[in-house]
Motif scaffolding. Structure first.
Motif, short mmCIF file in Angstrom:
data_model
loop_
_atom_site.label_atom_id
_atom_site.label_comp_id
_atom_site.label_asym_id
_atom_site.label_seq_id
_atom_site.Cartn_x
_atom_site.Cartn_y
_atom_site.Cartn_z
N UNK A 120 84.06 98.90 9.41
CA UNK A 120 85.26 99.67 9.11
C UNK A 120 85.52 99.87 7.62
N UNK A 121 84.53 99.61 6.79
CA UNK A 121 84.71 99.91 5.37
C UNK A 121 84.89 101.42 5.22
N UNK A 122 85.64 101.80 4.24
CA UNK A 122 86.02 103.21 4.06
C UNK A 122 84.80 104.12 3.96
N UNK A 123 83.78 103.66 3.23
CA UNK A 123 82.60 104.51 3.00
C UNK A 123 81.92 104.94 4.30
N UNK A 124 82.04 104.13 5.34
CA UNK A 124 81.39 104.44 6.62
C UNK A 124 82.28 105.24 7.56
N UNK A 125 83.51 105.52 7.15
CA UNK A 125 84.46 106.14 8.08
C UNK A 125 85.19 107.34 7.50
N UNK A 126 84.55 108.02 6.55
CA UNK A 126 85.16 109.21 5.97
C UNK A 126 85.25 110.32 7.02
N UNK A 127 86.33 111.07 6.96
CA UNK A 127 86.55 112.23 7.85
C UNK A 127 86.66 111.82 9.32
N UNK A 128 87.10 110.58 9.59
CA UNK A 128 87.21 110.11 10.97
C UNK A 128 88.62 109.62 11.26
N UNK A 129 89.12 109.93 12.44
CA UNK A 129 90.42 109.42 12.89
C UNK A 129 90.15 108.15 13.70
N UNK A 130 90.78 107.05 13.29
CA UNK A 130 90.52 105.77 13.98
C UNK A 130 91.59 104.75 13.61
N UNK A 131 91.56 103.61 14.28
CA UNK A 131 92.44 102.49 13.96
C UNK A 131 91.64 101.50 13.13
N UNK A 132 92.18 101.15 11.97
CA UNK A 132 91.49 100.24 11.04
C UNK A 132 92.24 98.91 11.01
N UNK A 133 91.49 97.80 11.03
CA UNK A 133 92.10 96.47 11.09
C UNK A 133 91.68 95.64 9.88
N UNK A 134 92.63 94.85 9.38
CA UNK A 134 92.33 93.98 8.25
C UNK A 134 93.26 92.76 8.29
N UNK A 135 92.86 91.73 7.56
CA UNK A 135 93.70 90.53 7.44
C UNK A 135 93.63 90.05 6.00
N UNK A 136 94.77 89.69 5.43
CA UNK A 136 94.74 89.22 4.05
C UNK A 136 94.42 87.72 4.00
N UNK A 137 94.30 87.19 2.81
CA UNK A 137 93.88 85.80 2.62
C UNK A 137 94.86 84.79 3.21
N UNK A 138 96.10 85.22 3.41
CA UNK A 138 97.12 84.32 3.98
C UNK A 138 97.20 84.40 5.50
N UNK A 139 96.36 85.26 6.09
CA UNK A 139 96.35 85.38 7.54
C UNK A 139 97.26 86.44 8.11
N UNK A 140 97.79 87.31 7.25
CA UNK A 140 98.65 88.40 7.72
C UNK A 140 97.76 89.57 8.14
N UNK A 141 97.72 89.85 9.43
CA UNK A 141 96.88 90.92 9.95
C UNK A 141 97.67 92.21 10.06
N UNK A 142 97.00 93.32 9.83
CA UNK A 142 97.66 94.62 9.95
C UNK A 142 96.68 95.64 10.51
N UNK A 143 97.26 96.71 11.01
CA UNK A 143 96.48 97.82 11.57
C UNK A 143 96.94 99.10 10.89
N UNK A 144 95.99 99.98 10.59
CA UNK A 144 96.32 101.28 10.00
C UNK A 144 95.79 102.37 10.92
N UNK A 145 96.68 103.26 11.33
CA UNK A 145 96.23 104.42 12.11
C UNK A 145 95.91 105.53 11.12
N UNK A 146 94.67 105.95 11.14
CA UNK A 146 94.19 106.97 10.19
C UNK A 146 93.87 108.25 10.96
N UNK A 147 94.40 109.34 10.47
CA UNK A 147 94.13 110.65 11.07
C UNK A 147 93.50 111.55 10.01
N UNK A 148 92.43 112.21 10.38
CA UNK A 148 91.80 113.21 9.51
C UNK A 148 91.58 114.48 10.34
N UNK A 149 92.03 115.62 9.85
CA UNK A 149 91.88 116.85 10.62
C UNK A 149 92.24 118.09 9.82
#
Length: 276
Positions: A120-149
């Motif tokens: 899910x690194x940005x370089x592999x997902x250009x021009x794609x609509x998808x849900x991206x997941x990440x967690x910071x060093x403190x354990x706070x997880x988040x989701x980003x809904x990305x739309x490209x069109x």
């Protein structure tokens, strides 16, 4: 006669007081023995019973207060040892898997870095609509809904649906933005775990199923969570649980250390008063 009666009453009172102190001291000794063998709950019960059963045993009660502080100190030190062992265990678990993630941190702008699944690194997902997941060093997880069109849909939330019809839906995102890059419309909306309408947990629970993702905005748009994205949510969720546990343990250790400092200070103050 009156004098004799007075002295008799005085002797009875003194004997009674002596008897009370004796019984209270016996309780205190039981408390000390419990403390010595590390049975802090029993020690506290015995100390508390002195106050209830022998309220006039002032000297023994005073000693009991001192012992209670020692008990409290022992409890916190025992808690600290347990937390330290838990911290080492969780850290080992993190160290064993963190190499499976990509760590991103801009030292100039970020105090806390984020872990991502390699797919899910940005370089592999250009021009794609998808849900991206990440967690910071403190354990706070988040989701980003990305739309490209080719046109904007102005979305602020997403709904995810499993094959059996069960679903979860985010509330309106607190953080969203839109931009245009070479004619392509790009929209992003962020949702933190715990403020995501249970969507992240739902996706983790249904990681082996074909999930439909509907973007909720002014225009309709739907897509399917890819196999790699399903792997990403499960992997990041696992790391988030470990990292958040570490953060909580460290917080509890800090609180235990503060309590230990406070108790030791009180003990030192009492010892100083007695010396004076």
């Amino acid at each position: 006669m009156k004098k004799a009666a007075f002295f008799a009453c005085l002797c009875c009172t003194l004997f009674s007081c002596s008897n009370v102190e004796k019984k209270a001291s016996e309780k205190l000794q039981v408390a000390r023995e419990a403390f010595e063998r590390g049975d802090y709950s029993e020690a506290k019960i015995q100390i508390d019973s002195i106050k209830i059963l022998y309220p006039k045993a002032f000297e023994t009660r005073r000693e009991g207060i001192g012992l209670m502080r020692q008990v409290a100190l022992g409890e916190q030190e025992k808690t600290l040892l347990y937390l330290d062992s838990m911290l080492q265990e969780k850290q080992k678990a993190v160290d064993a898997i963190k190499g499976n993630y990509v760590f991103e941190k801009d030292a100039e702008y970020q105090k806390t870095g984020n872990y991502l699944h390699p797919s899910q690194v940005i370089e592999k997902n250009l021009h794609r609509s998808y849900l991206r997941f990440q967690v910071d060093e403190n354990g706070v997880m988040s989701m980003t809904s990305i739309y490209c069109g080719p046109y904007n849909i102005h979305h602020t939330a997403v709904k995810v649906t499993a094959p059996d019809g069960s679903f979860a839906e985010t509330p309106a995102a607190k953080d969203s933005y839109e931009t245009t890059d070479l004619g392509e419309k790009i929209e992003k909306a962020d949702y933190k775990l715990g403020e995501d309408g249970n969507v992240i947990s739902f996706l983790n629970l249904n990681k082996d199923k074909n999930i439909r993702v509907k973007y909720l905005g002014e225009r309709p748009y739907s897509t399917t969570l890819s196999p790699n994205d399903r792997k990403a949510v499960a992997a990041v969720y696992e790391l988030a649980q470990l990292l958040s546990s570490i953060t909580e343990i460290k917080k509890n250790m800090e609180e235990a250390n503060l309590k230990i400092e406070f108790i030791k200070r009180k003990i030192a103050e009492e010892e100083k008063k007695e010396a004076e």
